[in-house]
Design a protein around this motif. Structure first.
Motif, PDB file in Angstrom:
ATOM      1  N   THR A   1      81.661  57.043  29.648  1.00 19.19           N
ATOM      2  CA  THR A   1      82.737  58.004  29.449  1.00 19.19           C
ATOM      3  C   THR A   1      83.066  58.682  30.780  1.00 19.19           C
ATOM      4  O   THR A   1      82.212  58.765  31.670  1.00 19.19           O
ATOM      5  N   ALA A   2      84.278  59.139  30.908  1.00 20.79           N
ATOM      6  CA  ALA A   2      84.700  59.830  32.122  1.00 20.79           C
ATOM      7  C   ALA A   2      85.769  60.843  31.768  1.00 20.79           C
ATOM      8  O   ALA A   2      86.626  60.589  30.912  1.00 20.79           O
ATOM      9  N   THR A   3      85.713  61.997  32.415  1.00 20.08           N
ATOM     10  CA  THR A   3      86.734  63.025  32.282  1.00 20.08           C
ATOM     11  C   THR A   3      87.307  63.292  33.665  1.00 20.08           C
ATOM     12  O   THR A   3      86.563  63.608  34.606  1.00 20.08           O
TER      13      THR A   3
ATOM     14  N   LEU B   1      91.403  56.383  25.145  1.00 19.65           N
ATOM     15  CA  LEU B   1      92.075  57.104  26.221  1.00 19.65           C
ATOM     16  C   LEU B   1      92.786  58.290  25.600  1.00 19.65           C
ATOM     17  O   LEU B   1      93.520  58.136  24.615  1.00 19.65           O
ATOM     18  N   ARG B   2      92.562  59.461  26.183  1.00 17.79           N
ATOM     19  CA  ARG B   2      93.239  60.676  25.718  1.00 17.79           C
ATOM     20  C   ARG B   2      93.766  61.455  26.915  1.00 17.79           C
ATOM     21  O   ARG B   2      93.163  61.463  27.988  1.00 17.79           O
ATOM     22  N   LEU B   3      94.882  62.130  26.697  1.00 19.45           N
ATOM     23  CA  LEU B   3      95.439  63.077  27.651  1.00 19.45           C
ATOM     24  C   LEU B   3      95.507  64.425  26.966  1.00 19.45           C
ATOM     25  O   LEU B   3      96.073  64.543  25.869  1.00 19.45           O
ATOM     26  N   LEU B   4      94.924  65.446  27.601  1.00 21.60           N
ATOM     27  CA  LEU B   4      94.854  66.760  26.980  1.00 21.60           C
ATOM     28  C   LEU B   4      95.311  67.842  27.946  1.00 21.60           C
ATOM     29  O   LEU B   4      95.155  67.720  29.173  1.00 21.60           O
ATOM     30  N   ARG B   5      95.863  68.904  27.379  1.00 22.74           N
ATOM     31  CA  ARG B   5      96.174  70.134  28.115  1.00 22.74           C
ATOM     32  C   ARG B   5      95.470  71.265  27.384  1.00 22.74           C
ATOM     33  O   ARG B   5      95.911  71.685  26.323  1.00 22.74           O
ATOM     34  N   GLY B   6      94.353  71.709  27.936  1.00 23.23           N
ATOM     35  CA  GLY B   6      93.520  72.668  27.214  1.00 23.23           C
ATOM     36  C   GLY B   6      93.002  72.039  25.934  1.00 23.23           C
ATOM     37  O   GLY B   6      92.437  70.941  25.942  1.00 23.23           O
TER      38      GLY B   6
ATOM     39  N   ARG C   1      93.795  66.897  31.661  1.00 21.33           N
ATOM     40  CA  ARG C   1      92.667  66.002  31.915  1.00 21.33           C
ATOM     41  C   ARG C   1      92.859  64.709  31.139  1.00 21.33           C
ATOM     42  O   ARG C   1      93.454  64.699  30.060  1.00 21.33           O
ATOM     43  N   VAL C   2      92.363  63.628  31.724  1.00 17.04           N
ATOM     44  CA  VAL C   2      92.326  62.324  31.058  1.00 17.04           C
ATOM     45  C   VAL C   2      90.884  62.046  30.673  1.00 17.04           C
ATOM     46  O   VAL C   2      89.970  62.177  31.502  1.00 17.04           O
ATOM     47  N   GLU C   3      90.666  61.668  29.414  1.00 18.39           N
ATOM     48  CA  GLU C   3      89.340  61.306  28.925  1.00 18.39           C
ATOM     49  C   GLU C   3      89.318  59.811  28.616  1.00 18.39           C
ATOM     50  O   GLU C   3      90.208  59.299  27.928  1.00 18.39           O
ATOM     51  N   LEU C   4      88.309  59.115  29.123  1.00 12.46           N
ATOM     52  CA  LEU C   4      88.185  57.675  28.951  1.00 12.46           C
ATOM     53  C   LEU C   4      86.851  57.352  28.279  1.00 12.46           C
ATOM     54  O   LEU C   4      85.839  57.998  28.544  1.00 12.46           O
TER      55      LEU C   4
END
Length: 312
Positions: free
Chosen positions: A189-191, A131-136, A179-182
């Motif tokens: 996988t899902a974005t 699980l990741r949380l990204l801003r740009g 965005r959340v990446e799973l």
């Protein structure tokens, strides 16, 4: 739902555009195409496309402060029309039942900090492998890299509660496109893109009892105000979470008492089971929520008060 269409496009070139609450955000004469498209979608009543085009606007590397402000003001207008929900054709992957992004303001007697956390419910303890949380290009949270504290716990009603909680910050996270990446155990996988906006708390609940440092009996009465943040609109659902945990707090912490309600009110709470003598923290969290597609966004305000229990 019937509502009056607002003719936004002339507004882009002539003056500022006002959200339903009266706030205004001026737009330069040469507005970027995604922002024009967002306003057109709003005028047509297509809130899903409006939200998508606002996301595209906020992703522009050269978007000016005026453009960003207008996009965020338009998004708030969309939330008001949708009564707290912006639709999306994106869905959570199978095995992930719920996904929430909580932006928490935490107030203690001498400090104020902010935290971001991604949490929810999955089918099993190992459903989510990453699980990741990204801003740009900026990574805010990353389970695999150890950026944030990961935890999973079985739920009484089935499924497993998961959380990736970020470190405490001295400032709130900036508003914008995230965005959340799973990645799931089966390789899926899902974005999930979203806009983090309108969920920064700027106040805290008031606790009347116990006061910081107070000495109480083993069954204290907890008194506090029925808190609403200054930016809370009437269409956002609210919840209340309260807990008492022994001090010093250890990880994983286990509450000595807790209470949750989706209908907060001003009534005091009573601790039913007597607390053992010792030092404790009383924590109180009010949350207000909105939905961006499949993601629930939480504006959370927490106050924590230290106190001591002594036998009467």
């Amino acid at each position: 739902m019937r509502w009056t269409l607002i003719r936004w496009l002339p507004c882009l070139f002539l003056t500022a555009c006002a959200a339903p609450d009266g706030r205004e955000a001026p737009v330069p004469v040469r507005a970027p195409a995604p922002l024009l498209e967002a306003h057109a979608a709003y005028g047509e009543g297509d809130l899903g496309r409006m939200a998508d085009r606002v996301l595209a606007t906020l992703r522009l590397p050269d978007a000016s402060d005026l453009v960003r402000a207008n996009a965020l003001s338009l998004l708030e207008a969309g939330y008001a029309v949708g009564e707290g929900t912006l639709p999306s054709d994106r869905t959570l992957p199978d095995g992930v039942r719920d996904l929430r992004v909580m932006h928490l303001r935490k107030q203690e007697p001498t400090t104020v900090t902010w935290q971001i956390a991604v949490r929810g419910v999955a089918d099993t303890a190992d459903t989510l492998r990453q699980l990741r949380l990204l801003r740009g290009d900026d990574v805010v949270l990353d389970r695999a890299a150890g950026l944030g504290t990961w935890s999973v716990e079985a739920e009484d009603e089935g499924g497993h509660f998961y959380e990736l909680e970020g470190p405490e910050r001295t400032e709130p996270l900036p508003e914008g496109a995230y965005r959340v990446e799973l990645r799931l155990a089966d390789g899926t996988t899902a974005t999930l893109p979203f806009v983090l906006a309108g969920v920064t708390a700027f106040g805290a609940p008031r606790v009347d009892a116990p006061a910081p440092g107070a000495v109480t009996g083993p069954r204290p009465t907890l008194r506090f105000d029925d808190y609403r943040s200054p930016t809370h609109p009437p269409w956002e659902p609210r919840t209340l979470g309260a807990w008492i945990v022994p001090a010093p707090v250890r990880s994983p912490w286990r509450p000595a008492w807790m209470h949750w309600s989706d209908r907060p009110g001003p009534n005091p709470l009573e601790v039913e089971r007597p607390l053992a003598p010792g030092d404790y923290w009383f924590g109180l969290t009010f949350t207000e929520q909105r939905r961006f597609g499949p993601i629930t966004l939480l504006r959370a305000s927490r106050v924590a008060v230290p106190f001591r229990v002594r036998l009467e």
